[in-house]
Write a protein that holds these residues in place. Structure first.
Motif, mmCIF file in Angstrom:
data_model
loop_
_atom_site.group_PDB
_atom_site.id
_atom_site.type_symbol
_atom_site.label_atom_id
_atom_site.label_comp_id
_atom_site.label_asym_id
_atom_site.label_seq_id
_atom_site.Cartn_x
_atom_site.Cartn_y
_atom_site.Cartn_z
ATOM 1 N N VAL A 53 -2.303 3.237 15.393
ATOM 2 C CA VAL A 53 -3.202 1.912 15.335
ATOM 3 C C VAL A 53 -3.600 2.118 14.052
ATOM 4 O O VAL A 53 -4.015 0.670 13.584
ATOM 5 C CB VAL A 53 -4.311 2.423 16.600
ATOM 6 C CG1 VAL A 53 -3.798 2.137 17.597
ATOM 7 C CG2 VAL A 53 -5.118 3.576 16.049
ATOM 8 N N CYS A 54 -3.995 3.021 13.169
ATOM 9 C CA CYS A 54 -4.298 2.866 12.547
ATOM 10 C C CYS A 54 -3.764 1.958 10.947
ATOM 11 O O CYS A 54 -3.949 1.558 10.196
ATOM 12 C CB CYS A 54 -4.845 3.679 11.134
ATOM 13 S SG CYS A 54 -6.467 4.914 12.112
ATOM 14 N N PHE A 58 -4.316 -1.676 8.836
ATOM 15 C CA PHE A 58 -4.246 -1.190 7.694
ATOM 16 C C PHE A 58 -3.124 -2.535 6.908
ATOM 17 O O PHE A 58 -2.599 -3.257 6.008
ATOM 18 C CB PHE A 58 -3.696 -0.289 6.684
ATOM 19 C CG PHE A 58 -5.538 0.278 6.403
ATOM 20 C CD1 PHE A 58 -6.291 -0.107 5.605
ATOM 21 C CD2 PHE A 58 -5.520 1.401 7.729
ATOM 22 C CE1 PHE A 58 -7.122 0.666 5.371
ATOM 23 C CE2 PHE A 58 -6.592 1.919 7.243
ATOM 24 C CZ PHE A 58 -7.897 1.709 6.481
ATOM 25 N N LYS A 59 -2.383 -2.335 7.895
ATOM 26 C CA LYS A 59 -1.523 -3.310 7.782
ATOM 27 C C LYS A 59 -1.076 -5.635 7.915
ATOM 28 O O LYS A 59 -0.847 -5.722 7.157
ATOM 29 C CB LYS A 59 0.539 -3.433 7.991
ATOM 30 C CG LYS A 59 1.696 -4.276 7.622
ATOM 31 C CD LYS A 59 2.153 -4.049 7.129
ATOM 32 C CE LYS A 59 3.830 -4.378 6.901
ATOM 33 N NZ LYS A 59 4.488 -4.698 5.360
ATOM 34 N N PHE A 66 -6.553 -6.118 0.385
ATOM 35 C CA PHE A 66 -6.399 -4.804 -0.642
ATOM 36 C C PHE A 66 -5.763 -5.521 -2.581
ATOM 37 O O PHE A 66 -6.443 -5.018 -3.222
ATOM 38 C CB PHE A 66 -6.193 -4.048 -0.396
ATOM 39 C CG PHE A 66 -6.023 -2.804 -1.736
ATOM 40 C CD1 PHE A 66 -7.167 -2.072 -1.522
ATOM 41 C CD2 PHE A 66 -4.680 -2.656 -2.546
ATOM 42 C CE1 PHE A 66 -7.017 -0.341 -2.514
ATOM 43 C CE2 PHE A 66 -5.129 -1.290 -2.877
ATOM 44 C CZ PHE A 66 -6.485 -0.746 -2.761
ATOM 45 N N LYS A 67 -4.711 -6.563 -1.780
ATOM 46 C CA LYS A 67 -3.953 -7.201 -2.744
ATOM 47 C C LYS A 67 -4.588 -7.703 -3.958
ATOM 48 O O LYS A 67 -4.256 -7.711 -5.034
ATOM 49 C CB LYS A 67 -2.607 -7.680 -1.861
ATOM 50 C CG LYS A 67 -1.227 -7.120 -1.901
ATOM 51 C CD LYS A 67 -0.584 -7.958 -1.677
ATOM 52 C CE LYS A 67 0.926 -7.333 -0.661
ATOM 53 N NZ LYS A 67 1.806 -7.631 -0.163
ATOM 54 N N HIS A 164 -6.928 4.597 4.148
ATOM 55 C CA HIS A 164 -5.597 4.181 3.226
ATOM 56 C C HIS A 164 -5.377 4.350 1.757
ATOM 57 O O HIS A 164 -5.359 3.729 0.981
ATOM 58 C CB HIS A 164 -5.069 2.766 3.892
ATOM 59 C CG HIS A 164 -4.365 2.163 4.088
ATOM 60 N ND1 HIS A 164 -2.583 2.950 4.724
ATOM 61 C CD2 HIS A 164 -3.188 1.175 3.169
ATOM 62 C CE1 HIS A 164 -1.131 2.056 3.960
ATOM 63 N NE2 HIS A 164 -2.174 1.251 3.526
ATOM 64 N N TYR A 165 -4.227 4.479 1.801
ATOM 65 C CA TYR A 165 -3.240 4.807 -0.023
ATOM 66 C C TYR A 165 -2.821 3.981 0.159
ATOM 67 O O TYR A 165 -0.744 4.178 0.203
ATOM 68 C CB TYR A 165 -3.864 6.437 -0.049
ATOM 69 C CG TYR A 165 -4.672 7.003 0.036
ATOM 70 C CD1 TYR A 165 -6.059 7.042 -0.557
ATOM 71 C CD2 TYR A 165 -5.173 7.751 0.888
ATOM 72 C CE1 TYR A 165 -6.410 7.772 -0.876
ATOM 73 C CE2 TYR A 165 -5.726 8.045 1.309
ATOM 74 C CZ TYR A 165 -6.934 8.706 0.570
ATOM 75 O OH TYR A 165 -7.956 8.595 0.696
ATOM 76 N N PRO A 166 -2.594 2.654 0.149
ATOM 77 C CA PRO A 166 -1.230 1.798 -0.855
ATOM 78 C C PRO A 166 -0.170 2.086 -1.404
ATOM 79 O O PRO A 166 -0.955 2.530 -2.553
ATOM 80 C CB PRO A 166 -1.549 0.222 -0.818
ATOM 81 C CG PRO A 166 -3.686 0.689 -0.298
ATOM 82 C CD PRO A 166 -3.429 1.791 -0.684
ATOM 83 N N PRO A 167 1.240 1.719 -1.216
ATOM 84 C CA PRO A 167 1.751 1.523 -3.481
ATOM 85 C C PRO A 167 0.547 1.244 -3.596
ATOM 86 O O PRO A 167 0.418 0.395 -3.430
ATOM 87 C CB PRO A 167 3.267 1.433 -1.969
ATOM 88 C CG PRO A 167 2.801 1.794 -0.570
ATOM 89 C CD PRO A 167 1.945 0.974 -0.319
ATOM 90 N N CYS A 168 1.105 1.694 -4.813
ATOM 91 C CA CYS A 168 0.728 1.544 -6.071
ATOM 92 C C CYS A 168 2.167 0.668 -7.168
ATOM 93 O O CYS A 168 2.945 1.920 -7.308
ATOM 94 C CB CYS A 168 0.280 2.965 -6.991
ATOM 95 S SG CYS A 168 -1.009 2.223 -8.235
#
Length: 207
Positions: A53-54, A58-59, A66-67, A164-168
């Motif tokens: 669920v997490c 975030f998706k 975040f973007k 959450h650590y999004p792709p950088c």
């Protein structure tokens, strides 16, 4: 040197096995300030639901936010500038903190129900850990929990940080998550078992 790994179910036992486990926890507290718990009592099925669920939350509800965040825009501008500078004093992290009375996300199926159940399990585990610490310190049961309360009938702060650590897009320009010390009395960390990266710094006290 590996961090202490402790079978927490053995604190419910008796005799030498329990004594060894209590000693391992004492060593983890005194020498490391950190240890890993196995057989901690939180159902594996629930932990898998938490991850699911997490990830979906975030998706569905945070990706676009975040973007367009300050840190993402700052990194984009720095990359376009092409000056050779790095992005300092920031974390490439999207995070929310859950409380009992927060406004819950509405678009992610099962998020609220799962995280309420998870927080209840975390609270039980934290209280059990504190009771073990009480015993190791020869304190009356409940002493550490009482110390965290404010003395006016209010319970200690209990928050659940979800990170959450999004792709950088430019990992060479940012360090990810900076070195830090967690604030709080008892921290229970549920680490992603797919993408690693957790590092612990052990410090020895000097006499």
């Amino acid at each position: 040197m590996a961090i202490p790994v402790i079978d927490f179910s053995k604190v419910n036992g008796t005799g030498e096995e329990r004594a060894r486990t209590m000693a391992q926890i004492a060593n983890g507290c005194e020498e490391w300030g950190f240890f890993q718990l196995m057989n901690h009592g939180i159902p594996e099925e629930l932990l898998e639901k938490v991850k699911k669920v997490c990830s979906e939350y975030f998706k569905l509800e945070r990706e676009e936010i975040f973007k367009n965040s300050a840190v993402a825009n700052t990194l984009k501008a720095l990359a376009e500038k092409n000056s050779g500078e790095n992005l300092e004093n920031v974390d490439w992290e999207d995070v929310i903190t859950l409380l009992d009375d927060n406004e819950w996300p509405s678009k992610t199926p099962g998020f609220k129900e799962t995280m309420i159940e998870y927080r209840a399990e975390l609270k039980k585990l934290a209280e059990k850990v504190m009771e073990v610490m009480d015993e190791n310190l020869s304190l009356p049961k409940g002493s550490i929990k009482k110390a965290f309360d404010d003395g006016e009938g209010q319970n200690a702060f209990f928050g659940t940080k979800v990170s959450h650590y999004p792709p950088c897009p430019h990992p060479e320009l940012v360090n990810g998550l900076r070195a830090h010390t967690d604030a709080g009395g008892v921290i229970l960390l549920f680490q992603d078992d797919v993408v690693g990266g957790l590092q612990i710094l052990k410090r020895w006290a000097m006499d």
